[in-house]
Design an enzyme around this catalytic site. Structure first.
Site, PDB file in Angstrom:
ATOM      1  N   TYR A  98      -0.159 -11.607   7.036  1.00 31.68           N
ATOM      2  CA  TYR A  98       1.210 -10.430   7.022  1.00 31.68           C
ATOM      3  C   TYR A  98       1.865 -10.777   8.264  1.00 31.68           C
ATOM      4  O   TYR A  98       1.326 -10.898   9.254  1.00 31.68           O
ATOM      5  CB  TYR A  98       0.906  -8.887   6.688  1.00 31.68           C
ATOM      6  CG  TYR A  98       0.442  -8.878   5.202  1.00 31.68           C
ATOM      7  CD1 TYR A  98       1.201  -8.080   4.538  1.00 31.68           C
ATOM      8  CD2 TYR A  98      -0.911  -9.023   5.130  1.00 31.68           C
ATOM      9  CE1 TYR A  98       0.774  -8.193   3.226  1.00 31.68           C
ATOM     10  CE2 TYR A  98      -1.358  -8.731   3.734  1.00 31.68           C
ATOM     11  CZ  TYR A  98      -0.447  -8.235   2.715  1.00 31.68           C
ATOM     12  OH  TYR A  98      -0.851  -7.715   1.462  1.00 31.68           O
ATOM     13  N   TYR A 137      -6.501 -13.702   0.889  1.00 33.40           N
ATOM     14  CA  TYR A 137      -6.837 -13.152   2.437  1.00 33.40           C
ATOM     15  C   TYR A 137      -8.140 -12.483   2.244  1.00 33.40           C
ATOM     16  O   TYR A 137      -8.359 -11.805   1.465  1.00 33.40           O
ATOM     17  CB  TYR A 137      -5.891 -12.707   3.302  1.00 33.40           C
ATOM     18  CG  TYR A 137      -5.251 -11.129   2.774  1.00 33.40           C
ATOM     19  CD1 TYR A 137      -6.048  -9.826   2.980  1.00 33.40           C
ATOM     20  CD2 TYR A 137      -4.357 -11.137   1.910  1.00 33.40           C
ATOM     21  CE1 TYR A 137      -5.515  -9.063   2.638  1.00 33.40           C
ATOM     22  CE2 TYR A 137      -3.599  -9.897   1.380  1.00 33.40           C
ATOM     23  CZ  TYR A 137      -4.453  -8.741   2.108  1.00 33.40           C
ATOM     24  OH  TYR A 137      -4.057  -7.567   1.314  1.00 33.40           O
ATOM     25  N   ARG A 145      -8.970 -10.707  -1.071  1.00 37.01           N
ATOM     26  CA  ARG A 145      -8.146 -10.148  -2.095  1.00 37.01           C
ATOM     27  C   ARG A 145      -7.490 -11.391  -2.475  1.00 37.01           C
ATOM     28  O   ARG A 145      -6.909 -12.239  -2.145  1.00 37.01           O
ATOM     29  CB  ARG A 145      -6.917  -9.242  -1.203  1.00 37.01           C
ATOM     30  CG  ARG A 145      -7.463  -8.245  -0.528  1.00 37.01           C
ATOM     31  CD  ARG A 145      -7.839  -7.029  -1.213  1.00 37.01           C
ATOM     32  NE  ARG A 145      -7.183  -6.931  -2.814  1.00 37.01           N
ATOM     33  CZ  ARG A 145      -6.188  -6.496  -3.129  1.00 37.01           C
ATOM     34  NH1 ARG A 145      -5.390  -5.967  -2.168  1.00 37.01           N
ATOM     35  NH2 ARG A 145      -6.043  -6.400  -4.299  1.00 37.01           N
ATOM     36  N   HIS A 148      -1.079 -11.124  -3.959  1.00 35.60           N
ATOM     37  CA  HIS A 148      -0.753  -9.846  -4.768  1.00 35.60           C
ATOM     38  C   HIS A 148       0.494  -9.513  -3.930  1.00 35.60           C
ATOM     39  O   HIS A 148       0.589  -9.914  -2.770  1.00 35.60           O
ATOM     40  CB  HIS A 148      -1.519  -8.606  -4.770  1.00 35.60           C
ATOM     41  CG  HIS A 148      -1.974  -8.370  -3.323  1.00 35.60           C
ATOM     42  ND1 HIS A 148      -3.094  -8.851  -2.775  1.00 35.60           N
ATOM     43  CD2 HIS A 148      -1.466  -7.305  -2.427  1.00 35.60           C
ATOM     44  CE1 HIS A 148      -3.227  -8.318  -1.493  1.00 35.60           C
ATOM     45  NE2 HIS A 148      -2.412  -7.569  -1.319  1.00 35.60           N
ATOM     46  N   HIS A 150       2.870  -6.080  -2.809  1.00 36.19           N
ATOM     47  CA  HIS A 150       2.936  -4.727  -2.924  1.00 36.19           C
ATOM     48  C   HIS A 150       4.444  -4.258  -3.316  1.00 36.19           C
ATOM     49  O   HIS A 150       5.461  -4.878  -2.858  1.00 36.19           O
ATOM     50  CB  HIS A 150       2.926  -4.110  -1.327  1.00 36.19           C
ATOM     51  CG  HIS A 150       1.243  -4.515  -0.930  1.00 36.19           C
ATOM     52  ND1 HIS A 150       0.370  -3.614  -0.973  1.00 36.19           N
ATOM     53  CD2 HIS A 150       0.730  -5.597  -0.408  1.00 36.19           C
ATOM     54  CE1 HIS A 150      -0.781  -4.264  -0.388  1.00 36.19           C
ATOM     55  NE2 HIS A 150      -0.801  -5.079  -0.064  1.00 36.19           N
TER      56      HIS A 150
HETATM   57 FE   LIG Z   1      -2.022  -6.621   0.756  1.00 35.26          FE
END
Ligand SMILES: [Fe+2]
Length: 211
Positions: A98, A137, A145, A148, A150
């Site tokens: 991110y 990640y 995870r 995906h 958000h």
């Molecule tokens: Fe996330």
């Protein structure tokens, strides 16, 4: 199936059937399930928040990764389209990182990936994003995870939906603690659908409940 799950299912089934009887069609009576916004909602202001996350204004290079176009629709629990909803999305880049100061993942940043976009739904509730499939990640040594995106969707008169959209047929979906905490019907609502005709297109619906 656990007893409580079964009861939940039956209750949902009854609600859907009752609604179908009223509207004459099989519609979802349930809002899109909530999931945590997580710690990486963007905090660094950015000018370009348009629907195309693969291209930052003024950059000659595009984002790294496999391009996908998400065709979405916002509807209410009767299945009627909701226009003018604000659809706010953020996601990791293709390497699973991110663009957020608190992300400690050592995967590289991608200076050409927009990472964040805000659009409004149109007249028929429709919206569209062009983006790349985010990387998985690590959360811990045993847990990664799955890819995906958000979502935070809002509109006056409706309960805000904060959720995560998953990609179809990703094996990490089956072992993800967050996704697997939802029942089968809820999971189905949270995983986008592959388009039968267009390989790089996904279809996804957000269902909002009235306040
Ligand atoms: Fe996330």
């Amino acid at each position: 199936m656990k007893k409580t799950n079964r009861r939940h299912f039956i209750k949902q089934g009854v609600a859907s059937t009752a609604l179908a009887a009223i509207t004459g069609s099989a519609l979802s009576a349930q809002a899109t399930p909530s999931q945590t916004a997580g710690p990486f909602y963007p905090i660094t202001p950015q000018k370009d928040q348009d629907f195309d996350l693969t291209q930052i204004d003024g950059h000659t290079q595009k984002a790294l990764g496999e391009v996908v176009v998400i065709h979405g629709q916002v509807v209410d629990t009767k299945g009627d389209p909701i226009d003018n909803a604000t659809v706010d999305i953020w996601q990791a880049n293709a390497a699973g990182r991110y663009n957020h100061p608190h992300d400690t993942n050592t995967a590289p940043l991608d200076p050409h990936f927009q990472g964040w976009a805000i659009v409004q739904s149109g007249e028929n509730g429709g919206f569209k994003f062009k983006t790349i499939i985010p990387g998985a990640y690590p959360v811990s040594a045993e847990w990664s995870r799955p890819p995906h995106i958000h979502f935070k969707v809002s509109k006056a008169g409706f309960q805000e939906v904060v959720t995560q959209m998953y990609f179809p047929d990703n094996p990490l979906n089956d072992v993800d603690k967050l996704l697997q905490s939802k029942d089968a019907h809820e999971q189905k609502m949270m995983i986008a659908n592959a388009d039968e005709e267009q390989k790089d297109r996904l279809n996804y619906q957000i269902v909002m409940a009235a306040v």
